[in-house]
Design an enzyme around this catalytic site. Sequence first.
Site, short mmCIF file in Angstrom:
data_model
loop_
_atom_site.label_atom_id
_atom_site.label_comp_id
_atom_site.label_asym_id
_atom_site.label_seq_id
_atom_site.Cartn_x
_atom_site.Cartn_y
_atom_site.Cartn_z
N GLY A 173 0.80 -1.31 -0.15
CA GLY A 173 -0.01 -0.02 0.07
C GLY A 173 0.91 1.24 -0.03
O GLY A 173 2.27 1.20 -0.64
N ILE A 175 2.46 3.01 2.29
CA ILE A 175 3.59 3.03 3.11
C ILE A 175 4.63 2.46 2.39
O ILE A 175 5.87 2.62 2.26
CB ILE A 175 3.35 2.76 4.61
CG1 ILE A 175 2.33 3.69 5.24
CG2 ILE A 175 4.93 2.79 5.21
CD1 ILE A 175 2.07 3.18 6.53
N PRO A 212 6.85 5.38 -12.35
CA PRO A 212 7.95 6.31 -11.85
C PRO A 212 8.98 5.81 -11.05
O PRO A 212 9.87 6.52 -10.97
CB PRO A 212 7.28 7.53 -11.30
CG PRO A 212 5.67 7.27 -11.45
CD PRO A 212 5.56 5.90 -12.04
N HIS A 322 7.20 1.16 18.78
CA HIS A 322 5.97 1.49 18.12
C HIS A 322 6.00 3.03 17.95
O HIS A 322 5.21 3.81 18.24
CB HIS A 322 4.82 1.23 18.71
CG HIS A 322 3.44 1.13 17.86
ND1 HIS A 322 2.68 0.04 17.73
CD2 HIS A 322 3.27 1.66 16.70
CE1 HIS A 322 1.89 0.35 16.97
NE2 HIS A 322 2.20 1.03 16.01
N ILE A 323 7.12 3.46 17.44
CA ILE A 323 7.38 4.98 17.13
C ILE A 323 7.37 5.28 15.68
O ILE A 323 8.02 6.57 15.08
CB ILE A 323 8.56 5.82 17.71
CG1 ILE A 323 9.82 4.72 17.17
CG2 ILE A 323 8.83 5.28 19.19
CD1 ILE A 323 11.32 5.41 17.34
#
Length: 361
Positions: A173, A175, A212, A322-323
């Site tokens: 997706g 990210i 691209p 989890h940052i």
Amino acid sequence: MTVTPQQKRKLVVCRDLGPDAMSLLHERHDIEVILWPYTDRACDRQWLMDNIVGASGVIIMFTEKADREVLDKAGPQLQVVSTYSVGYDHIDLKTLSRGNIRLGYTPDVLTDSVADLSVTLALMSSRNAIEAASVVQAGDWPNKPWAPFLFCGPQISAPHFTPTRTVGFLGFGRIARATLARLVPFGITHCIYTGRSTTSPPQIDDDPSLKPYLQSSNPLSSLKSITRVPLTTLAAESDVLFLLAPGGPETYHIVDEAFLRRMKKTAVVVNTGRGTLIDSDALARALEEGWIWGAGLDVVEGEPVGADHVLIKEPRCVVLPHIGSSTTETRKVMSAMVVKNALAALDGQQMPAELDLTGRV
Ligand code: DGY
């Protein structure tokens, strides 16, 4: 129109969202804001269960489960759940859909920060950053003088002498694509992925949005192919593998012992998706017995985990708490968005980012 205290609609907010976003809430005199009072700990379930009764809206983090029990407890007047996350595996979509409760979330705004951290983890784990830095911090550097092969790990970028590198994505997706864009200058030659959609084209030639990235359209790119592959191929061929799929039952432990045993001994696996994608015990064995080279994790099943967790003890495993989206810029936008989503739904308007719940019943 003046609203009496009795007429005010209740909005439960499970964490302080910072002064800018909170002031958007406090300036609304028709809304009673019930805020979890602590900044140093996650909202506890009992508090949420007690306070959600009679609420018209709730703003949650991914740490709060909006399951059927919580949603039913709110009552039939509940109009909106607004989550401070792009992921929504902590939310019971069926109960929302059946109750006509709208869902706001925060896609797009965190894409860049999570992609940045994904690349960071790939580099940190391949280059032994934790092990090497801990030697320095322990004052042990003088006892580990520079040596040709000390702290060496596999190179993520394509070296001149072996100029091919395959990057894999489990989930392809927004990210994942942003992560790929960051890796193009690293000289990656092949990209393989597995995706949820069975209808999306398997080859780049059929998907113009991917052009691209490729050498044919981008002179700065070495990327020759982007190909959808079976899971077994993803495991076997990735030099660095990014896990960016949603959590939930469909992807639970998708990276298990069989998957890890198929991987290259020099491969690095990075998880910035959800902890449940990986079987932690299998990953610990894979690292210990050298089935793969290393792992970089921003998420771990059962998080937050303590020092006794199997993966925290692994020197080749970089674990961050989890940052992924935690840059000041991103978090400010997320805070504003989660508030605007909630208010728009309460006002019966279009939300900045609403998940379409059609067909989720
Ligand atoms: C997300 O957005 O889903 C993150 O994991 C939490 O911010």
